[in-house]
Design a protein around this motif. Structure first.
Motif, short mmCIF file in Angstrom:
data_model
loop_
_atom_site.label_atom_id
_atom_site.label_comp_id
_atom_site.label_asym_id
_atom_site.label_seq_id
_atom_site.Cartn_x
_atom_site.Cartn_y
_atom_site.Cartn_z
N LEU A 37 0.88 -1.32 0.21
CA LEU A 37 -0.06 0.10 0.13
C LEU A 37 0.67 1.30 -0.14
O LEU A 37 0.73 2.39 -0.81
CB LEU A 37 -0.64 0.12 1.22
N GLN A 38 2.09 1.48 0.31
CA GLN A 38 2.49 2.41 0.68
C GLN A 38 3.04 2.73 -0.65
O GLN A 38 3.55 3.46 -1.59
CB GLN A 38 3.93 2.16 1.90
N ARG A 46 8.72 8.30 5.53
CA ARG A 46 8.72 9.58 6.63
C ARG A 46 7.14 10.07 6.05
O ARG A 46 6.58 10.36 7.48
CB ARG A 46 9.38 10.67 6.07
N GLN A 47 6.98 9.62 4.72
CA GLN A 47 5.12 10.62 4.69
C GLN A 47 4.74 8.92 5.53
O GLN A 47 3.57 9.87 6.08
CB GLN A 47 4.97 10.48 3.22
N VAL A 52 0.11 7.82 9.61
CA VAL A 52 0.24 6.42 10.64
C VAL A 52 0.27 7.65 12.10
O VAL A 52 -1.05 7.47 12.87
CB VAL A 52 1.36 5.48 11.05
N ARG A 53 0.64 8.88 12.41
CA ARG A 53 1.00 9.25 13.45
C ARG A 53 -0.65 10.33 13.15
O ARG A 53 -1.13 9.97 14.36
CB ARG A 53 1.97 10.17 13.36
N CYS A 54 -1.19 11.17 12.64
CA CYS A 54 -1.89 11.36 12.26
C CYS A 54 -3.09 10.51 12.65
O CYS A 54 -3.63 11.41 13.16
CB CYS A 54 -2.30 12.52 10.04
N ARG A 55 -3.22 9.46 12.33
CA ARG A 55 -4.10 8.56 12.15
C ARG A 55 -4.56 7.82 13.27
O ARG A 55 -5.63 7.54 14.47
CB ARG A 55 -4.43 7.33 11.09
N ILE A 56 -3.66 8.52 14.53
CA ILE A 56 -3.54 7.44 15.92
C ILE A 56 -3.82 8.89 16.33
O ILE A 56 -4.83 9.07 17.70
CB ILE A 56 -2.34 7.32 16.41
#
Length: 59
Positions: A37-38, A46-47, A52-56
């Motif tokens: 998927l990436q 990094r993106q 993932v960080r934003c979704r968490i």
């Protein structure tokens, strides 16, 4: 997404790549799906980690 990609790979496909001892990790089939998927989304490491960080944070 799971409905479409579930069963694309199974853990046994990657059994030779992982040692049998040590701490349990994420399913190799799940890791392969994430990498696919990436690649398809054209995200750098990094993106992808930022996404993932934003979704968490959202949850």
């Amino acid at each position: 997404m799971r409905d479409r990609l579930d069963g694309l790979w199974c853990d046994e496909d990657f059994a030779g790549w992982y040692p049998r001892d040590g701490r349990p990790g994420i399913s190799p089939a799940q890791l392969a799906t994430v990498c696919l998927l990436q690649f398809l989304l054209g995200l750098s490491d990094r993106q992808a980690s930022e996404a993932v960080r934003c979704r968490i944070d959202f949850k």
